[in-house]
Design a protein around this motif. Structure first.
Motif, PDB file in Angstrom:
ATOM      1  N   ALA A   1      49.871  72.582 -20.939  1.00 10.87           N
ATOM      2  CA  ALA A   1      49.717  73.790 -20.129  1.00 10.87           C
ATOM      3  C   ALA A   1      50.208  75.000 -20.910  1.00 10.87           C
ATOM      4  O   ALA A   1      51.268  74.952 -21.554  1.00 10.87           O
ATOM      5  CB  ALA A   1      50.494  73.652 -18.826  1.00 10.87           C
ATOM      6  N   PHE A   2      49.425  76.086 -20.866  1.00 15.20           N
ATOM      7  CA  PHE A   2      49.755  77.316 -21.591  1.00 15.20           C
ATOM      8  C   PHE A   2      49.630  78.507 -20.640  1.00 15.20           C
ATOM      9  O   PHE A   2      48.735  78.549 -19.794  1.00 15.20           O
ATOM     10  CB  PHE A   2      48.805  77.517 -22.779  1.00 15.20           C
ATOM     11  CG  PHE A   2      48.766  76.346 -23.722  1.00 15.20           C
ATOM     12  CD1 PHE A   2      49.738  76.172 -24.687  1.00 15.20           C
ATOM     13  CD2 PHE A   2      47.745  75.405 -23.629  1.00 15.20           C
ATOM     14  CE1 PHE A   2      49.696  75.087 -25.563  1.00 15.20           C
ATOM     15  CE2 PHE A   2      47.683  74.325 -24.492  1.00 15.20           C
ATOM     16  CZ  PHE A   2      48.663  74.157 -25.467  1.00 15.20           C
ATOM     17  N   ASP A   3      50.511  79.491 -20.825  1.00 13.61           N
ATOM     18  CA  ASP A   3      50.476  80.666 -19.956  1.00 13.61           C
ATOM     19  C   ASP A   3      49.592  81.781 -20.489  1.00 13.61           C
ATOM     20  O   ASP A   3      49.465  82.833 -19.868  1.00 13.61           O
ATOM     21  CB  ASP A   3      51.889  81.202 -19.702  1.00 13.61           C
ATOM     22  CG  ASP A   3      52.596  81.637 -20.973  1.00 13.61           C
ATOM     23  OD1 ASP A   3      51.958  81.645 -22.056  1.00 13.61           O
ATOM     24  OD2 ASP A   3      53.796  81.978 -20.888  1.00 13.61           O
ATOM     25  N   SER A   4      48.968  81.569 -21.638  1.00 11.68           N
ATOM     26  CA  SER A   4      48.044  82.570 -22.178  1.00 11.68           C
ATOM     27  C   SER A   4      47.081  81.904 -23.145  1.00 11.68           C
ATOM     28  O   SER A   4      47.387  80.844 -23.728  1.00 11.68           O
ATOM     29  CB  SER A   4      48.804  83.694 -22.894  1.00 11.68           C
ATOM     30  OG  SER A   4      49.346  83.234 -24.124  1.00 11.68           O
ATOM     31  N   ALA A   5      45.939  82.520 -23.326  1.00 18.31           N
ATOM     32  CA  ALA A   5      44.960  82.010 -24.290  1.00 18.31           C
ATOM     33  C   ALA A   5      45.489  82.119 -25.706  1.00 18.31           C
ATOM     34  O   ALA A   5      45.234  81.248 -26.554  1.00 18.31           O
ATOM     35  CB  ALA A   5      43.653  82.785 -24.139  1.00 18.31           C
ATOM     36  N   ILE A   6      46.233  83.187 -25.975  1.00 20.35           N
ATOM     37  CA  ILE A   6      46.782  83.385 -27.325  1.00 20.35           C
ATOM     38  C   ILE A   6      47.740  82.257 -27.683  1.00 20.35           C
ATOM     39  O   ILE A   6      47.718  81.725 -28.802  1.00 20.35           O
ATOM     40  CB  ILE A   6      47.489  84.757 -27.410  1.00 20.35           C
ATOM     41  CG1 ILE A   6      46.459  85.877 -27.256  1.00 20.35           C
ATOM     42  CG2 ILE A   6      48.257  84.897 -28.721  1.00 20.35           C
ATOM     43  CD1 ILE A   6      47.063  87.267 -27.169  1.00 20.35           C
ATOM     44  N   GLU A   7      48.588  81.866 -26.719  1.00 17.64           N
ATOM     45  CA  GLU A   7      49.514  80.758 -26.966  1.00 17.64           C
ATOM     46  C   GLU A   7      48.747  79.451 -27.191  1.00 17.64           C
ATOM     47  O   GLU A   7      49.077  78.662 -28.078  1.00 17.64           O
ATOM     48  CB  GLU A   7      50.464  80.616 -25.771  1.00 17.64           C
ATOM     49  CG  GLU A   7      51.426  79.440 -25.868  1.00 17.64           C
ATOM     50  CD  GLU A   7      52.379  79.525 -27.052  1.00 17.64           C
ATOM     51  OE1 GLU A   7      52.827  78.453 -27.523  1.00 17.64           O
ATOM     52  OE2 GLU A   7      52.657  80.652 -27.508  1.00 17.64           O
ATOM     53  N   ALA A   8      47.691  79.220 -26.409  1.00 20.17           N
ATOM     54  CA  ALA A   8      46.909  77.998 -26.574  1.00 20.17           C
ATOM     55  C   ALA A   8      46.252  77.936 -27.942  1.00 20.17           C
ATOM     56  O   ALA A   8      46.199  76.859 -28.569  1.00 20.17           O
ATOM     57  CB  ALA A   8      45.851  77.921 -25.469  1.00 20.17           C
ATOM     58  N   MET A   9      45.758  79.068 -28.431  1.00 20.43           N
ATOM     59  CA  MET A   9      45.051  79.082 -29.709  1.00 20.43           C
ATOM     60  C   MET A   9      45.945  78.663 -30.870  1.00 20.43           C
ATOM     61  O   MET A   9      45.451  78.165 -31.894  1.00 20.43           O
ATOM     62  CB  MET A   9      44.485  80.473 -29.969  1.00 20.43           C
ATOM     63  CG  MET A   9      43.329  80.868 -29.052  1.00 20.43           C
ATOM     64  SD  MET A   9      41.934  79.711 -29.114  1.00 20.43           S
ATOM     65  CE  MET A   9      41.456  79.880 -30.833  1.00 20.43           C
TER      66      MET A   9
END
Length: 482
Positions: free
Chosen positions: A39-47
């Motif tokens: 689980a990620f709180d932003s797309a940038i963190e997921a990338m």
């Protein structure tokens, strides 16, 4: 670059949303499945984890800080076009739904959603991906759809289907009551399709006499019948390469249904009186307010034609099933009508807003548009009040109010609108009723107030803004004491 999404047999699910509660619910719900969940709180963190632990399936919100869900999906598909991305949003509209599917979303999930529905979609996406599912062709263009207003769940389903089928050459049947906006949906299908630079031709089969409809659809040759002084091109030829919208298809005569079925099957037809087959390439979108299965049973519509038309069905809901859309639609048309007539844009008073939401709107969106035209021209002030409505709409309370009380509206729901309606009879010092219509209307007001208050006379009087003695006097005068 293309890459394998997972090097192990354990599917990796990414949940990307800035809403912690959504991340928690989905993570907990997936706990008993054989998946690894991140689980990620932003797309940038997921990338940042894309290369170290690429996902099997991604479920992502649209509106997030830094990078929105649609940009995120584009970036994921630049890495691997095969990754199924499920787009979810609390700000669902037609534009978002269409862009999601045009950018190769696996599915579109409006919030709030049923968790079982979300899990079923995730499972389906995992199955497709683990079995080496098909590639999805990405749209070359993103077109702006028409302004179809709708936040209600029933409209979200309309948007989802539009997003999926708009760029596919599939026949669509649009159903719904009169005035719900079926032609607007048909035009959206056209505007969003690859045929949007070709003609859009609409014909209402119920509005054309039976003996002229065949010529209207297929054209005729010169001299083919009395009055045919020149050759005429029909609607199928006019729409060649584009979209032909057949409104009120249920009213088409049975013998013409046979000709239509033939065109749908092989794409050829003859003009009336013609001997040369004509090839046509049109996308058919049909619409009806009727129960087509009932027409088939009655022998008024060919069953095989219904199967051919009903490949994809879009049901446009009536306004009574999407109450949350009433005020946005009213505001939209008040703005549009003000522009059209060069007049000041009207605004609704708060009591009037509650009144309008409480009506059943049998004419649906078309009725709202007509009202907005009337108010734009006739309402004397910028702020529109209940007494500014046409009298027939004020009296239209009788049916809609009774329906809502039967549906279980609370006393508090009725306090403001009942006071508005009741004070119409006490305005300007008026205390006596003279016409039968006035007496019937006030009787309905009292009946609704008594019903809403569980026959508690004092509460009913308060709902109406009257004293208890006033209510007693009126019930006696109207013969309602029993």
């Amino acid at each position: 670059m293309e890459n394998e999404t997972t090097s192990s047999s354990v599917p990796v699910i990414w949940i990307v949303d800035d809403d912690a509660s959504i991340r928690w619910v989905l993570t907990e719900s997936l706990d008993d499945r054989p998946y690894k969940v991140r689980a990620f709180d932003s797309a940038i963190e997921a990338m940042r984890h894309l290369h170290s632990e690429p996902p099997t399936v991604v479920i992502s919100d649209v509106r997030m800080p830094g990078m929105d869900g649609l940009e995120f999906m584009d970036t994921l598909h630049d890495f691997d076009k095969q990754i199924p991305v499920i787009i979810m949003t609390a700000h669902a509209d037609l534009n978002t739904a269409v862009k999601s599917f045009q950018n190769s979303a696996f599915e579109y999930l409006p919030k709030p959603f049923e968790i079982d529905d979300a899990l079923m979609i995730i499972d389906r996406a995992v199955k497709r991906q683990m079995s080496g599912g098909r590639r999805v062709k990405k749209s070359k263009q993103t077109k702006q759809p028409l302004n179809i207003i709708g936040s209600a769940p029933a409209m979200q389903e309309v948007f989802r289907i539009l997003g999926r089928v708009s760029q596919l050459d599939v026949t669509v049947l649009i159903t719904g009551e009169t005035g719900t906006g079926k032609e607007l949906v048909a035009r959206a299908l056209y505007e969003l399709s690859d045929r949007s630079n070709q003609p859009f031709v609409a014909i209402n089969t119920a509005a054309i006499p039976r003996d002229l409809l065949e010529s209207e659809l297929f054209g005729h040759e010169k001299g083919s019948f009395t009055g045919a002084h020149t050759q005429r091109v029909g609607r199928f030829e006019e729409a060649n390469g584009g979209t032909l919208f057949l409104d009120e298809i249920g009213d088409m005569p049975v013998d013409l249904q046979t000709r239509l079925l033939r065109v749908l099957n092989d794409g050829t037809f003859y003009r009336v009186g013609g001997k040369t087959p004509i090839k046509t390439d049109v996308r058919i979108v049909a619409a009806t307010h009727q129960n087509m299965q009932k027409l088939v049973k009655e022998g008024r519509f060919r069953e095989d034609l219904l199967y051919r038309l009903n490949v994809i069905r879009i049901k446009v809901p009536p306004l009574r099933e999407r109450k949350e859309d009433i005020l946005p639609i009213v505001r939209y048309y008040l703005a549009e009508e003000a522009k059209a007539y060069g007049l000041e844009e009207k605004r609704l008073s708060k009591p009037l807003e509650k009144f309008l939401v409480g009506l059943s709107w049998p004419g649906n969106v078309r009725q709202i548009r007509s009202l907005c035209t009337w108010l734009t021209i006739m309402a004397p002030d910028k702020i529109v009040h209940t007494e500014d409505l046409p009298l027939e709409l004020q009296q239209g309370f009788e049916t809609s109010a009774s329906e809502q009380v039967e549906a279980g509206s609370s006393v508090e729901d009725w306090e403001t609108p009942l006071r508005i309606w009741a004070t119409q009879f006490l305005a300007n010092g008026k205390t006596e009723l003279h016409t039968e219509a006035e007496k019937r209307f006030e009787k309905v007001l009292i009946e609704v107030a008594m019903h809403a208050s569980m026959n508690h006379r004092q509460k009913a009087a308060q709902l109406l803004g009257w004293g208890r003695n006033t209510l007693t006097r009126k019930t006696q005068a109207l013969g309602m004491d029993d």
